[in-house]
Structures are given as C-alpha cells and as structure tokens.
Design a protein around this motif. Structure first.
Motif, mmCIF file in Angstrom:
data_model
loop_
_atom_site.group_PDB
_atom_site.id
_atom_site.type_symbol
_atom_site.label_atom_id
_atom_site.label_comp_id
_atom_site.label_asym_id
_atom_site.label_seq_id
_atom_site.Cartn_x
_atom_site.Cartn_y
_atom_site.Cartn_z
ATOM 1 N N ARG A 91 0.807 -1.123 -0.092
ATOM 2 C CA ARG A 91 0.131 -0.183 -0.120
ATOM 3 C C ARG A 91 0.940 1.297 -0.004
ATOM 4 O O ARG A 91 0.143 2.327 0.296
ATOM 5 N N ARG A 92 2.182 1.045 -0.345
ATOM 6 C CA ARG A 92 2.925 2.335 -0.256
ATOM 7 C C ARG A 92 3.397 2.749 -1.714
ATOM 8 O O ARG A 92 4.242 3.499 -1.772
ATOM 9 N N ARG A 93 2.777 2.232 -2.761
ATOM 10 C CA ARG A 93 2.996 2.217 -4.166
ATOM 11 C C ARG A 93 3.087 3.912 -4.583
ATOM 12 O O ARG A 93 4.049 4.214 -4.947
ATOM 13 N N ASN A 94 1.915 4.306 -4.286
ATOM 14 C CA ASN A 94 1.762 5.872 -4.703
ATOM 15 C C ASN A 94 2.937 6.650 -3.913
ATOM 16 O O ASN A 94 3.350 7.541 -4.510
ATOM 17 N N MET A 95 3.179 6.479 -2.683
ATOM 18 C CA MET A 95 4.050 7.225 -2.108
ATOM 19 C C MET A 95 5.619 6.977 -2.692
ATOM 20 O O MET A 95 6.375 8.103 -2.754
ATOM 21 N N ALA B 103 6.141 19.413 -2.194
ATOM 22 C CA ALA B 103 5.290 18.900 -1.167
ATOM 23 C C ALA B 103 3.943 18.339 -1.599
ATOM 24 O O ALA B 103 3.486 17.409 -0.801
ATOM 25 N N GLY B 104 3.289 18.813 -2.587
ATOM 26 C CA GLY B 104 1.982 18.423 -3.143
ATOM 27 C C GLY B 104 2.282 16.801 -3.552
ATOM 28 O O GLY B 104 1.171 16.095 -3.322
ATOM 29 N N ARG B 105 3.325 16.605 -4.260
ATOM 30 C CA ARG B 105 3.507 15.163 -4.880
ATOM 31 C C ARG B 105 3.713 14.230 -3.620
ATOM 32 O O ARG B 105 3.137 13.165 -3.601
ATOM 33 N N LEU B 106 4.193 14.700 -2.712
ATOM 34 C CA LEU B 106 4.162 13.919 -1.369
ATOM 35 C C LEU B 106 3.156 13.486 -0.680
ATOM 36 O O LEU B 106 2.553 12.455 -0.452
ATOM 37 N N PHE B 107 2.445 14.652 -0.560
ATOM 38 C CA PHE B 107 0.930 14.599 -0.119
ATOM 39 C C PHE B 107 0.015 13.716 -0.486
ATOM 40 O O PHE B 107 -0.620 13.120 0.072
ATOM 41 N N PHE B 108 -0.002 14.169 -2.000
ATOM 42 C CA PHE B 108 -1.087 13.443 -2.788
ATOM 43 C C PHE B 108 -0.665 11.645 -2.828
ATOM 44 O O PHE B 108 -1.555 10.900 -2.693
ATOM 45 N N GLY B 109 0.370 11.465 -2.786
ATOM 46 C CA GLY B 109 0.930 10.077 -2.703
ATOM 47 C C GLY B 109 0.792 9.425 -1.598
ATOM 48 O O GLY B 109 0.156 8.438 -1.576
ATOM 49 N N LEU B 110 0.654 10.080 -0.396
ATOM 50 C CA LEU B 110 0.420 9.438 0.954
ATOM 51 C C LEU B 110 -1.215 9.271 0.886
ATOM 52 O O LEU B 110 -2.008 8.368 1.402
ATOM 53 N N ASP C 160 -2.368 6.303 -0.980
ATOM 54 C CA ASP C 160 -2.303 5.069 -0.394
ATOM 55 C C ASP C 160 -2.881 4.887 0.879
ATOM 56 O O ASP C 160 -3.581 3.670 0.957
ATOM 57 N N ARG C 161 -3.217 6.014 1.471
ATOM 58 C CA ARG C 161 -3.962 5.704 2.832
ATOM 59 C C ARG C 161 -5.385 5.819 2.625
ATOM 60 O O ARG C 161 -6.290 5.096 3.525
ATOM 61 N N PHE C 162 -6.029 6.518 1.873
ATOM 62 C CA PHE C 162 -7.232 6.953 1.888
ATOM 63 C C PHE C 162 -8.169 6.768 0.438
ATOM 64 O O PHE C 162 -9.170 6.015 0.478
ATOM 65 N N GLY D 191 -7.131 6.434 -3.050
ATOM 66 C CA GLY D 191 -6.713 5.611 -4.188
ATOM 67 C C GLY D 191 -6.438 6.896 -5.536
ATOM 68 O O GLY D 191 -6.795 7.959 -5.349
ATOM 69 N N GLY D 192 -5.577 6.345 -6.289
ATOM 70 C CA GLY D 192 -5.333 7.373 -7.293
ATOM 71 C C GLY D 192 -6.148 7.635 -8.356
ATOM 72 O O GLY D 192 -6.265 8.971 -8.504
ATOM 73 N N PRO D 193 -7.270 7.055 -8.966
ATOM 74 C CA PRO D 193 -8.194 7.874 -9.657
ATOM 75 C C PRO D 193 -9.047 8.789 -9.209
ATOM 76 O O PRO D 193 -9.189 9.955 -9.810
ATOM 77 N N VAL D 194 -9.276 8.732 -7.892
ATOM 78 C CA VAL D 194 -10.018 9.819 -7.179
ATOM 79 C C VAL D 194 -9.194 11.088 -7.250
ATOM 80 O O VAL D 194 -9.818 12.023 -7.325
ATOM 81 N N LEU D 195 -7.993 10.803 -6.718
ATOM 82 C CA LEU D 195 -7.085 11.927 -6.479
ATOM 83 C C LEU D 195 -6.634 12.493 -7.978
ATOM 84 O O LEU D 195 -6.561 14.143 -7.857
ATOM 85 N N LEU D 196 -6.373 11.819 -8.830
ATOM 86 C CA LEU D 196 -6.176 12.376 -10.220
ATOM 87 C C LEU D 196 -7.593 13.503 -10.747
ATOM 88 O O LEU D 196 -7.285 14.400 -11.245
#
Length: 326
Positions: A46-50, A182-189, A192-194, A196-201
C-alpha cells in the motif's frame, strides 16, 4: 547527456544551444520508464503511490532550486555561470549512481547468464486489452501540458504584466515548484492511505481548473505576497499529480515485466502534452497580447482534463482487482 547538453548550451551559439536542448530533453525523458521497471521488481504493498511520488518529487525540487538560486545567479553573475552551476548537479550524480547502481539492477540482468522471461504481450497490445490506459494517457497529456505552460511562461508574465522584479518572479517560481514538491508527497500519501489514485487525479484536475480560473481574476497590481500565495496553491494542488499518475500506470499493468514499457508508452503523453499545450498557449498569448488572459485557454484544458480523469476513474480497476497481477 544532461551535462553534455548544458555544456553545449553555455557556448551561446544558437545551433549548439539547439543541440544542447536535444540532449537535455533525452536525459529528461529516459529515467521515468527505467525507474518504473526497477520499482516493478519490489513489492510495495500500500505504499506504491508514495514511492512513485518520492521519485517524481525530484522534478519540482529541482525547479524550486532553479527559481530560488538560478534566477538570482543569472541576474547577478550571468546566465552562463547559472547553467554551469546547474551542470554540477548531474556531474556529481554520475559518480554517486556509479557506486550504487548494481544494487538496483532488475532480476536476471547483468553478467549472470540468466535471460529474463519475455512479457506475455506487447505494450501496444496492452492498450487494447486494458481500456483504462487510454483515458490515463489523456490525463497525462493534459496535466503535463497545463503544468508546463504555467511554469514556462510564469516568470515572463510576472515581470511584464504583474510588474515584479526578476528576483521576485524567480521566488514565485521557486514557491510554485517547492509547493509542487510538497504536493506530490502529500497526494502520494493520500492515495495510499485513503482515496486511491483515480479519485485523486480527478480532484487534482478540478484544482487545476480552480487555480487557473483564479489567476484570470488576480489583479495585476496584487503585489508579491498574494501572487506568490496563489501560485504556491497552484503548485501544491495541480503539480501533485505526477507520482500518482506513474503509480497508476504501474498498478493497472497486467504484468510487472511490462511496467517499464507501459510507463514509456503511456508516460510519453506528458511530453507530447508539454509540446502541444505550450505552443497552443503561446499562440493564444500572441493573439490576445497578454499572458494572464490566455489562462482562459488553460481553464478550458483543465475542464477537459476533469472529464478525462472522470472516465479513467470510471474504467480503472479497483486496487483489489490488480493486487494479484503483480
């Protein structure tokens, strides 16, 4: 390639500078696919995005250094010295990476005599069998194009229309890139945690729309702090897409042996978007006679990006459906 390209650029001769730009571009385009294939050998859970976001955060981090350090260096020492200082960074990395490279070789590489197993299908065939790759290609095209159109013309707009000094404009660019880091690290976290990638994109595409629309309404005499704050917001939100994007390319790949090829194929959308969107934006600027008014074009592109990101969210397989593929 990067060092050689910058050495040609410092010459000041137009055709050598053009050749230097080609070499710098080649050096910029290669690492993403290579890094993705290296990451494919490791199970991140579950750390792939980060992990992908940390890797991609180097881009805005370098951009922040360029804004804060290179612009003042160019103003006070000359652009030749500024580029020479930048060239020292990849020169140092050559020696550092040479010492640690063997630790990150994919399984079956090197002089072991073992030949890696061939992937089950070509990268082009995957585009036909995994339909969510097509809208993801469009997301990368539009997001990268909008991001680079903002960053490329930002300093020129701030100096010519917002009446900021070269150092102030460079500082705004630095904030734009620093908050992008900072945004790339934040959105990666967050991916992973809450969410998922499609929603955040999809969320990031909406933020691009709001941010570019706000620039249209920003008064030309707003001053340094409000302008820096707005572009810091734009950097944090709209530049946070990259790590999540490359993580999604890896996640929906049907086979880990194809991750590098799919990253090269689908990730090329970003470079195509940078070229076409920046040219289109510059044409709109030439037509309107101003940079800020041309942000209406970027708002339109961001709205289209929202629709394409929604299509990707609709078509993308759930995380649990792809876990067994890797």
């Amino acid at each position: 390639l990067a060092v050689f390209g910058m050495a040609l650029t410092v010459s000041g001769t137009w055709w050598l500078m053009l050749c230097g730009a080609v070499f710098i571009g080649l050096s910029y385009g290669m690492p993403a696919a290579a890094a993705a294939q290296v990451f494919a050998q490791v199970e991140f859970g579950r750390r792939r995005n980060m992990v992908f976001s940390v890797r991609q955060s180097g881009v805005p981090a370098g951009g922040a250094l360029a804004g804060f350090l290179v612009a003042p260096a160019a103003a006070y020492l000359g652009w030749h010295w500024a580029i020479s200082f930048v060239a020292c960074v990849p020169l140092v990395l050559i020696f550092v990476l040479g010492r640690v490279e063997t630790r990150f070789r994919p399984a079956g590489s090197g002089n072991t005599g073992a030949k890696p197993a061939a992937p089950p299908m070509s990268a082009v065939a995957v585009l036909r069998t995994v339909p969510s790759y097509l809208p993801l290609y469009g997301v990368g095209f539009l997001m990268a194009g909008i991001q680079l159109a903002i960053g490329t013309f930002l300093v020129a707009m701030l100096i010519s229309e917002f009446d900021l000094s070269v150092v102030q404009a460079g500082a705004v660019l630095g904030f734009y890139q620093l908050f992008g880091f900072a945004g790339r690290l934040f959105f990666g976290l967050m991916a992973d945690r809450f969410f998922g990638g499609p929603v955040l994109l999809l969320f990031i595409a909406a933020c691009k729309t709001v941010g570019c629309g706000t620039v249209l309404m920003l008064p030309l005499d707003a001053g340094f702090l409000p302008t820096a704050g707005l572009f810091a917001f734009l950097g944090f939100t709209s530049n946070g897409w990259n790590g999540v994007y490359f993580a999604e390319i890896s996640r929906i790949s049907p086979d880990r042996r194809l991750v590098g090829k799919m990253t090269g194929l689908v990730g090329s959308a970003g470079f195509l978007g940078v070229i076409t969107t920046s040219i289109a934006y510059s044409l709109v600027v030439d037509w309107l006679g101003e940079y800020r008014g041309a942000y209406g074009f970027l708002v339109t592109a961001a709205l289209v990006c929202c629709l394409v990101a929604f299509a990707f969210w609709w078509l993308a397989p759930a995380a649990e459906d792809t876990a067994s593929l890797h």
